[in-house]
Design a protein around this motif. Structure first.
Motif, PDB file in Angstrom:
ATOM      1  N   VAL A  23      -4.799   1.027 -35.377  1.00  0.00           N
ATOM      2  CA  VAL A  23      -5.496   2.318 -35.423  1.00  0.00           C
ATOM      3  C   VAL A  23      -4.496   3.451 -35.606  1.00  0.00           C
ATOM      4  N   ARG A  24      -3.371   3.372 -34.938  1.00  0.00           N
ATOM      5  CA  ARG A  24      -2.338   4.403 -35.088  1.00  0.00           C
ATOM      6  C   ARG A  24      -1.790   4.437 -36.512  1.00  0.00           C
ATOM      7  N   LEU A  25      -1.650   3.249 -37.131  1.00  0.00           N
ATOM      8  CA  LEU A  25      -1.115   3.182 -38.489  1.00  0.00           C
ATOM      9  C   LEU A  25      -2.183   3.417 -39.545  1.00  0.00           C
ATOM     10  N   GLY A  26      -3.451   3.510 -39.136  1.00  0.00           N
ATOM     11  CA  GLY A  26      -4.532   3.779 -40.071  1.00  0.00           C
ATOM     12  C   GLY A  26      -4.859   2.634 -40.995  1.00  0.00           C
ATOM     13  N   ARG A  27      -4.682   1.399 -40.542  1.00  0.00           N
ATOM     14  CA  ARG A  27      -4.947   0.264 -41.419  1.00  0.00           C
ATOM     15  C   ARG A  27      -6.006  -0.677 -40.823  1.00  0.00           C
ATOM     16  N   SER A  28      -6.899  -0.134 -40.044  1.00  0.00           N
ATOM     17  CA  SER A  28      -7.929  -0.956 -39.427  1.00  0.00           C
ATOM     18  C   SER A  28      -9.286  -0.676 -40.072  1.00  0.00           C
ATOM     19  N   ASP A  29     -10.131  -1.665 -40.055  1.00  0.00           N
ATOM     20  CA  ASP A  29     -11.493  -1.528 -40.572  1.00  0.00           C
ATOM     21  C   ASP A  29     -12.396  -1.086 -39.425  1.00  0.00           C
ATOM     22  N   ARG A  30     -12.301   0.178 -39.068  1.00  0.00           N
ATOM     23  CA  ARG A  30     -13.049   0.675 -37.922  1.00  0.00           C
ATOM     24  C   ARG A  30     -14.552   0.722 -38.194  1.00  0.00           C
ATOM     25  N   GLY A  85      -7.930  -5.686 -34.278  1.00  0.00           N
ATOM     26  CA  GLY A  85      -6.553  -6.152 -34.162  1.00  0.00           C
ATOM     27  C   GLY A  85      -6.189  -7.234 -35.151  1.00  0.00           C
ATOM     28  N   LEU A  86      -7.160  -8.069 -35.527  1.00  0.00           N
ATOM     29  CA  LEU A  86      -6.857  -9.250 -36.336  1.00  0.00           C
ATOM     30  C   LEU A  86      -7.116  -9.055 -37.821  1.00  0.00           C
ATOM     31  N   GLU A  87      -8.038  -8.173 -38.179  1.00  0.00           N
ATOM     32  CA  GLU A  87      -8.465  -8.042 -39.579  1.00  0.00           C
ATOM     33  C   GLU A  87      -7.325  -7.757 -40.556  1.00  0.00           C
ATOM     34  N   PRO A  88      -6.366  -6.850 -40.267  1.00  0.00           N
ATOM     35  CA  PRO A  88      -5.282  -6.635 -41.226  1.00  0.00           C
ATOM     36  C   PRO A  88      -4.421  -7.870 -41.456  1.00  0.00           C
ATOM     37  N   TYR A  89      -4.260  -8.703 -40.452  1.00  0.00           N
ATOM     38  CA  TYR A  89      -3.415  -9.898 -40.592  1.00  0.00           C
ATOM     39  C   TYR A  89      -4.138 -11.010 -41.343  1.00  0.00           C
ATOM     40  N   SER A 102     -16.296  -9.070 -45.280  1.00  0.00           N
ATOM     41  CA  SER A 102     -16.234  -7.612 -45.441  1.00  0.00           C
ATOM     42  C   SER A 102     -17.455  -7.094 -46.188  1.00  0.00           C
ATOM     43  N   ARG A 103     -17.916  -7.835 -47.169  1.00  0.00           N
ATOM     44  CA  ARG A 103     -19.095  -7.397 -47.924  1.00  0.00           C
ATOM     45  C   ARG A 103     -20.349  -7.441 -47.051  1.00  0.00           C
ATOM     46  N   LEU A 104     -20.439  -8.447 -46.183  1.00  0.00           N
ATOM     47  CA  LEU A 104     -21.592  -8.519 -45.286  1.00  0.00           C
ATOM     48  C   LEU A 104     -21.574  -7.363 -44.286  1.00  0.00           C
ATOM     49  N   LEU A 105     -20.399  -7.056 -43.732  1.00  0.00           N
ATOM     50  CA  LEU A 105     -20.294  -5.928 -42.805  1.00  0.00           C
ATOM     51  C   LEU A 105     -20.575  -4.600 -43.499  1.00  0.00           C
ATOM     52  N   ALA A 106     -20.313  -4.526 -44.802  1.00  0.00           N
ATOM     53  CA  ALA A 106     -20.595  -3.307 -45.552  1.00  0.00           C
ATOM     54  C   ALA A 106     -22.074  -3.159 -45.892  1.00  0.00           C
ATOM     55  N   GLY A 107     -22.874  -4.154 -45.515  1.00  0.00           N
ATOM     56  CA  GLY A 107     -24.304  -4.090 -45.774  1.00  0.00           C
ATOM     57  C   GLY A 107     -24.748  -4.786 -47.043  1.00  0.00           C
ATOM     58  N   ASN A 108     -23.834  -5.443 -47.740  1.00  0.00           N
ATOM     59  CA  ASN A 108     -24.181  -6.128 -48.990  1.00  0.00           C
ATOM     60  C   ASN A 108     -24.633  -7.567 -48.695  1.00  0.00           C
ATOM     61  N   TRP A 109     -25.751  -7.675 -47.997  1.00  0.00           N
ATOM     62  CA  TRP A 109     -26.198  -8.999 -47.583  1.00  0.00           C
ATOM     63  C   TRP A 109     -26.818  -9.786 -48.734  1.00  0.00           C
ATOM     64  N   ARG A 110     -27.038  -9.140 -49.891  1.00  0.00           N
ATOM     65  CA  ARG A 110     -27.527  -9.847 -51.079  1.00  0.00           C
ATOM     66  C   ARG A 110     -26.410 -10.264 -52.021  1.00  0.00           C
ATOM     67  N   ASP A 111     -25.184 -10.045 -51.619  1.00  0.00           N
ATOM     68  CA  ASP A 111     -24.049 -10.404 -52.460  1.00  0.00           C
ATOM     69  C   ASP A 111     -23.966 -11.922 -52.615  1.00  0.00           C
ATOM     70  N   PRO A 112     -23.785 -12.440 -53.836  1.00  0.00           N
ATOM     71  CA  PRO A 112     -23.708 -13.900 -54.019  1.00  0.00           C
ATOM     72  C   PRO A 112     -22.587 -14.569 -53.233  1.00  0.00           C
TER      73      PRO A 112
END
Length: 300
Positions: A23-30, A85-89, A102-112
């Motif tokens: 979070v401090r480095l700004g590389r998390s999928d908050r 904590g784990l997503e960037p790694y 990531s696509r499912l969390l973004a709401g793209n539940w119809r993505d193939p």
């Protein structure tokens, strides 16, 4: 139980430190973590609704609701912290394994890709289930089924208990999948080679299954197959497929019956309906036509 608690506790502690750093480095999928936490909060509360006795008095019901809410908030918070904590790694070491998640969390539940990986996880656990049944017939024992203990919720009301188990399994699958990926990435960082990390994870998981899982020594072949299948799904198909694999593994490995005279038959029918619905959704989504059920077609 102590070993499992130590594993999940250590994973949360390390991921908490990594989450603070990310979070401090700004590389998390908050945003993804907030959506994951919201879904897990809702499913935790749904699990409580279907597992509690709603005929209790207002005071008892209110106290139970407060306890359930606090428990749901803590579980969703812990899993969200694990993800941050784990997503960037995972993105660094296994980037392909995070695309559909990531696509499912973004709401793209119809993505193939989402449907494809859900279908992959279901196919893997189906093959594992058949292999376990085959081993049980070959050895004339029952390594699954009769040894499982039905919960009090399922004993009291099979349908409500099954729904509670389904919603609870969603939370368990997410936390379990992130913890197993944490261990795999840890081996990768320490051992520097993927084949060494895979071998270390396999030996760790096999030893854990044989000792903490309480599997008899004679059943080491199916346990080794289960460990190898789990590792393959993680490394080849990614986080969403493995979470699906874990979810179906928890829902499907229960006593099943097609005899309507058996008291838990309604739970069986409900679990089969949920699994077939999930399979149909993932198949139609994977081929790019999720709206065919409604008599329409997606534009090419």
């Amino acid at each position: 139980l102590l070993a499992i608690t130590l594993i999940f506790g250590s994973s949360f502690l390390v991921c908490g430190i990594l989450a603070w750093r990310n979070v401090r480095l700004g590389r998390s999928d908050r945003r993804g973590a907030l959506r994951l936490g919201a879904v897990l909060l809702a499913t935790n509360l749904a699990c409580w609704v279907f597992s509690t006795h709603l005929r209790a008095g207002p005071g008892t019901l209110g106290m139970g609701a407060m306890v359930a809410l606090s428990w749901a908030l803590s579980r969703s918070f812990m899993t969200g912290v694990q993800y941050v904590g784990l997503e960037p790694y995972i993105r660094k070491h296994l980037p392909e394994g995070l695309i559909s998640w990531s696509r499912l969390l973004a709401g793209n539940w119809r993505d193939p890709l989402v449907g494809r990986d859900i279908l992959r996880g279901g196919a893997a656990v189906s093959l594992l289930f058949l292999s376990f049944r085959g081993w049980a017939l070959l050895m004339r024992n029952n390594i699954i089924g009769d040894q499982l203990v039905l919960g009090a919720d399922l004993l009291a009301s099979p349908s409500r208990g099954m729904l509670a188990a389904v919603f609870g399994s969603i939370n368990s699958a997410a936390a379990y999948a992130l913890t197993m990926f944490f261990i795999l990435i840890l081996f990768r960082v320490l051992l520097r080679r993927w084949w060494l990390a895979a071998a270390g994870w396999f030996l760790f998981y096999f030893a854990l299954s044989m000792t903490v899982g309480g599997a008899p020594l004679a059943d080491w072949p199916p346990v080794a197959l289960a460990c190898a299948t789990t590792l393959f799904v993680m490394m080849r198909f990614g986080l969403l497929a493995f979470a699906t694999y874990t979810f179906i593994n928890r829902v499907a490995f229960i006593p099943l019956t097609l005899d309507p005279g058996i008291w838990y038959a309604s739970a069986t029918y409900l679990s089969l309906a949920i699994l077939f619905t999930l399979a149909g959704y993932s198949f139609l989504t994977a081929i790019g036509r999720p709206q065919r059920l409604f008599g329409k077609d997606l534009p090419s």
